[in-house]
Design a protein around this motif. Sequence first.
Motif, PDB file in Angstrom:
ATOM      1  N   THR A  31       0.859  -1.190   0.000  1.00  0.00           N
ATOM      2  CA  THR A  31       0.000   0.000   0.000  1.00  0.00           C
ATOM      3  C   THR A  31       0.895   1.240   0.000  1.00  0.00           C
ATOM      4  OG1 THR A  31      -0.121  -0.168   2.398  1.00  0.00           O
ATOM      5  CG2 THR A  31      -1.980  -1.057   1.166  1.00  0.00           C
ATOM      6  N   ALA A  32       0.281   2.399  -0.214  1.00  0.00           N
ATOM      7  CA  ALA A  32       1.078   3.630  -0.328  1.00  0.00           C
ATOM      8  C   ALA A  32       1.809   3.952   0.971  1.00  0.00           C
ATOM      9  CB  ALA A  32       0.159   4.783  -0.721  1.00  0.00           C
ATOM     10  N   LEU A  33       1.156   3.691   2.094  1.00  0.00           N
ATOM     11  CA  LEU A  33       1.796   3.959   3.382  1.00  0.00           C
ATOM     12  C   LEU A  33       2.282   2.648   3.984  1.00  0.00           C
ATOM     13  CD1 LEU A  33      -0.570   6.493   5.194  1.00  0.00           C
ATOM     14  CD2 LEU A  33       1.623   6.967   4.126  1.00  0.00           C
ATOM     15  N   TRP A  46      -9.192   2.359   1.617  1.00  0.00           N
ATOM     16  CA  TRP A  46      -9.116   3.802   1.333  1.00  0.00           C
ATOM     17  C   TRP A  46      -8.636   4.042  -0.091  1.00  0.00           C
ATOM     18  CZ3 TRP A  46     -11.559   7.463   3.545  1.00  0.00           C
ATOM     19  CH2 TRP A  46     -11.808   7.469   4.916  1.00  0.00           C
ATOM     20  N   GLU A  47      -7.627   3.286  -0.455  1.00  0.00           N
ATOM     21  CA  GLU A  47      -7.044   3.453  -1.788  1.00  0.00           C
ATOM     22  C   GLU A  47      -8.068   3.089  -2.871  1.00  0.00           C
ATOM     23  OE1 GLU A  47      -3.206   1.564  -1.995  1.00  0.00           O
ATOM     24  OE2 GLU A  47      -2.450   2.723  -0.298  1.00  0.00           O
ATOM     25  N   ASN A  48      -8.776   1.981  -2.652  1.00  0.00           N
ATOM     26  CA  ASN A  48      -9.814   1.579  -3.616  1.00  0.00           C
ATOM     27  C   ASN A  48     -10.875   2.664  -3.751  1.00  0.00           C
ATOM     28  OD1 ASN A  48      -8.698  -0.841  -4.223  1.00  0.00           O
ATOM     29  ND2 ASN A  48     -10.308  -2.110  -3.331  1.00  0.00           N
ATOM     30  N   ARG A  49     -11.282   3.207  -2.611  1.00  0.00           N
ATOM     31  CA  ARG A  49     -12.354   4.213  -2.631  1.00  0.00           C
ATOM     32  C   ARG A  49     -11.908   5.459  -3.392  1.00  0.00           C
ATOM     33  NH1 ARG A  49     -14.658   3.404   3.477  1.00  0.00           N
ATOM     34  NH2 ARG A  49     -15.987   1.639   2.972  1.00  0.00           N
ATOM     35  N   ALA A  60      -3.421  20.078  -0.657  1.00  0.00           N
ATOM     36  CA  ALA A  60      -4.386  19.702   0.390  1.00  0.00           C
ATOM     37  C   ALA A  60      -5.606  20.613   0.330  1.00  0.00           C
ATOM     38  CB  ALA A  60      -3.726  19.780   1.759  1.00  0.00           C
ATOM     39  N   LEU A  61      -5.336  21.890   0.074  1.00  0.00           N
ATOM     40  CA  LEU A  61      -6.433  22.866   0.012  1.00  0.00           C
ATOM     41  C   LEU A  61      -7.289  22.634  -1.247  1.00  0.00           C
ATOM     42  CD1 LEU A  61      -7.324  25.362   1.681  1.00  0.00           C
ATOM     43  CD2 LEU A  61      -6.074  26.777   0.030  1.00  0.00           C
ATOM     44  N   ALA A  62      -6.609  22.470  -2.361  1.00  0.00           N
ATOM     45  CA  ALA A  62      -7.337  22.315  -3.623  1.00  0.00           C
ATOM     46  C   ALA A  62      -8.146  21.021  -3.658  1.00  0.00           C
ATOM     47  CB  ALA A  62      -6.353  22.351  -4.789  1.00  0.00           C
ATOM     48  N   LEU A  63      -7.571  19.954  -3.089  1.00  0.00           N
ATOM     49  CA  LEU A  63      -8.267  18.661  -3.102  1.00  0.00           C
ATOM     50  C   LEU A  63      -9.203  18.495  -1.897  1.00  0.00           C
ATOM     51  CD1 LEU A  63      -5.195  16.480  -4.113  1.00  0.00           C
ATOM     52  CD2 LEU A  63      -7.279  16.625  -5.453  1.00  0.00           C
ATOM     53  N   GLN A  64      -9.188  19.497  -1.043  1.00  0.00           N
ATOM     54  CA  GLN A  64     -10.020  19.481   0.185  1.00  0.00           C
ATOM     55  C   GLN A  64      -9.791  18.211   1.006  1.00  0.00           C
ATOM     56  OE1 GLN A  64     -13.936  20.109  -1.528  1.00  0.00           O
ATOM     57  NE2 GLN A  64     -13.793  22.292  -1.091  1.00  0.00           N
ATOM     58  N   ILE A  65      -8.513  17.964   1.246  1.00  0.00           N
ATOM     59  CA  ILE A  65      -8.158  16.749   1.988  1.00  0.00           C
ATOM     60  C   ILE A  65      -8.212  17.051   3.491  1.00  0.00           C
ATOM     61  CG2 ILE A  65      -6.301  15.095   2.484  1.00  0.00           C
ATOM     62  CD1 ILE A  65      -5.353  15.514  -0.404  1.00  0.00           C
ATOM     63  N   PRO A  66      -9.032  16.330   4.241  1.00  0.00           N
ATOM     64  CA  PRO A  66      -9.092  16.585   5.687  1.00  0.00           C
ATOM     65  C   PRO A  66      -7.785  16.199   6.383  1.00  0.00           C
ATOM     66  CG  PRO A  66     -10.863  15.113   4.979  1.00  0.00           C
ATOM     67  CD  PRO A  66      -9.906  15.231   3.837  1.00  0.00           C
ATOM     68  N   MET A  67      -7.399  16.983   7.360  1.00  0.00           N
ATOM     69  CA  MET A  67      -6.164  16.683   8.111  1.00  0.00           C
ATOM     70  C   MET A  67      -6.302  15.334   8.810  1.00  0.00           C
ATOM     71  SD  MET A  67      -4.988  20.264   9.783  1.00  0.00           S
ATOM     72  CE  MET A  67      -4.000  19.533  11.040  1.00  0.00           C
ATOM     73  N   GLY A  68      -5.226  14.585   8.863  1.00  0.00           N
ATOM     74  CA  GLY A  68      -5.235  13.302   9.567  1.00  0.00           C
ATOM     75  C   GLY A  68      -5.837  12.170   8.749  1.00  0.00           C
ATOM     76  N   GLU A  91      -1.999  11.795   4.773  1.00  0.00           N
ATOM     77  CA  GLU A  91      -0.742  11.117   5.123  1.00  0.00           C
ATOM     78  C   GLU A  91       0.066  10.754   3.870  1.00  0.00           C
ATOM     79  OE1 GLU A  91      -0.623   8.132   8.341  1.00  0.00           O
ATOM     80  OE2 GLU A  91      -2.739   8.603   8.598  1.00  0.00           O
ATOM     81  N   CYS A  92      -0.647  10.472   2.797  1.00  0.00           N
ATOM     82  CA  CYS A  92       0.045  10.082   1.556  1.00  0.00           C
ATOM     83  C   CYS A  92       0.544  11.302   0.771  1.00  0.00           C
ATOM     84  CB  CYS A  92      -0.890   9.294   0.648  1.00  0.00           C
ATOM     85  SG  CYS A  92      -1.431   7.744   1.339  1.00  0.00           S
ATOM     86  N   LEU A  93      -0.097  12.423   0.989  1.00  0.00           N
ATOM     87  CA  LEU A  93       0.172  13.595   0.157  1.00  0.00           C
ATOM     88  C   LEU A  93       1.631  14.093   0.175  1.00  0.00           C
ATOM     89  CD1 LEU A  93      -1.017  15.683  -1.776  1.00  0.00           C
ATOM     90  CD2 LEU A  93      -1.747  17.030   0.203  1.00  0.00           C
ATOM     91  N   PRO A  94       2.294  14.214   1.338  1.00  0.00           N
ATOM     92  CA  PRO A  94       3.656  14.767   1.318  1.00  0.00           C
ATOM     93  C   PRO A  94       4.618  14.032   0.378  1.00  0.00           C
ATOM     94  CG  PRO A  94       2.837  14.654   3.568  1.00  0.00           C
ATOM     95  CD  PRO A  94       1.843  13.935   2.718  1.00  0.00           C
TER      96      PRO A  94
END
Lengths: 307, 146
Positions: free
Chosen positions: A172-174, A194-197, A269-277, A282-285
């Motif tokens: 998996t990514a993480l 999560w990845e599938n979704r 994170a802002l553009a994709l509206q990714i919630p913190m945590g 976690e994968c974004l950085p």
Amino acid sequence: MKAVQKRSVITPEMLDGKAFAESLLNAGLETGLLAETEHARIQYSLLELLASRLEALYGKHTSSVPDELAAEVFESLLYTIGVFLKSAENGDTALKILKETEPWFLYQKGLRIIQILVRDVRVLAGEIFASRIPCKNGFYHTATTKELYDFLRTYRPRSHAHEYGKFIYYATALPCRDLAGVEYIRRYATSLLWENRFCALFPGKETEKVLNTLPGRTENIFLLLFKQACGRVLAGKDLSSLSLTAEDTEVACLLHGHKTEAELTADLALALQIPMGSYLAECLPAVAKELAAAMKRGSFRNVLTVE
Amino acid sequence: MSNKLQAFQKNAASLMRNKAADKLLFYNDESIKHGLVLTKEQAIRLLEAKDEELRYHGRLEFGEGIIGKLITAFCDSPYMNKQNYSETLERLLEIFYYYKNETDEKLSDNELIDYMKTFFNGSCEGSLELLESRELDSLARALRRK
């Protein structure tokens, strides 16, 4: 008012998620929370528990077993106790419980948690199977259709609770480095779901195009799609599609090429509206790091699928 | 053996041995009927010997252990006497663990002890040498061939 928490002498850094009970005993000795006599007493009671577990498992025919087998059952027993002790609010409390409670009781509690985790994995495996993404990645295919079920079929919580991972080749990514046994598999299955979704957010033809144009058939498919989605966002496009043109990549480089990894992470994170945590957060950085480096090297279009 | 288990065992060894020696002395109630008694020192020595054998053969014992079973099985043997009682038990222990491995776990404890007793009291006429090198060796070979 903010809740006041007592500081724990045993810090999380002293504890090993894969071997929680042993690391707790060691930390107890190191910090002086556990006297050597108490340490020996606990070890003795754990060995008594091992003897009773071996007797229950193999005692019908023999009063002794090869060391390797005993060591595996012992590892399993410590793992099971550790699973329960992890539920304590901190290391000090976990040690107090270990000191004051019969190992047999801790073992039974741990086993109960393990049974619940196995049930969770069963549910997750079903959801993963139902939400799997059609692609040519063989590792992904076997992970989602076979390997999780193999784990459920062969997992032996009473003698080999600590075993994990040897069934699954798709990463998996993480990466999950601090868990073992069913805890590891549950984390893995949760990540995979999560990845599938995320992958299912895009039309099938779009994902197929991205996944099948790339040469690597063993890479993590979510990361490929997530990267592509980030590329779209950086080019100022919406996520109704995943397609990118050479002009799009040039626009993205012009707009964001000067940014640091941290700036790019925050923008995405802002553009994709990714919630913190969240899992995506976690994968974004790592993805932002790769994209920022590619833009600086001038190879941005090489890390994406460009028409 | 894993270092983890080894370290645990090392720390708890003397505590375990003392408890086990006390349990072993209960078998005197049975063996005294045949004029055979173990002292606490002999019991501890036997337990040390057993631990050595287990280590040597790479095994870990649990439950009541094998010494009690050997006492129960052999205390009525016509070839046991109070002069050689403790030493014979020690040799029987060595032979037991050796053949437990050599028979590839195909025999349960009780089955192996039954064979040992039958041979010892029968064709071996109390000779531990014959028991070890002739009878049990043939048995182990036959079992491995199966």
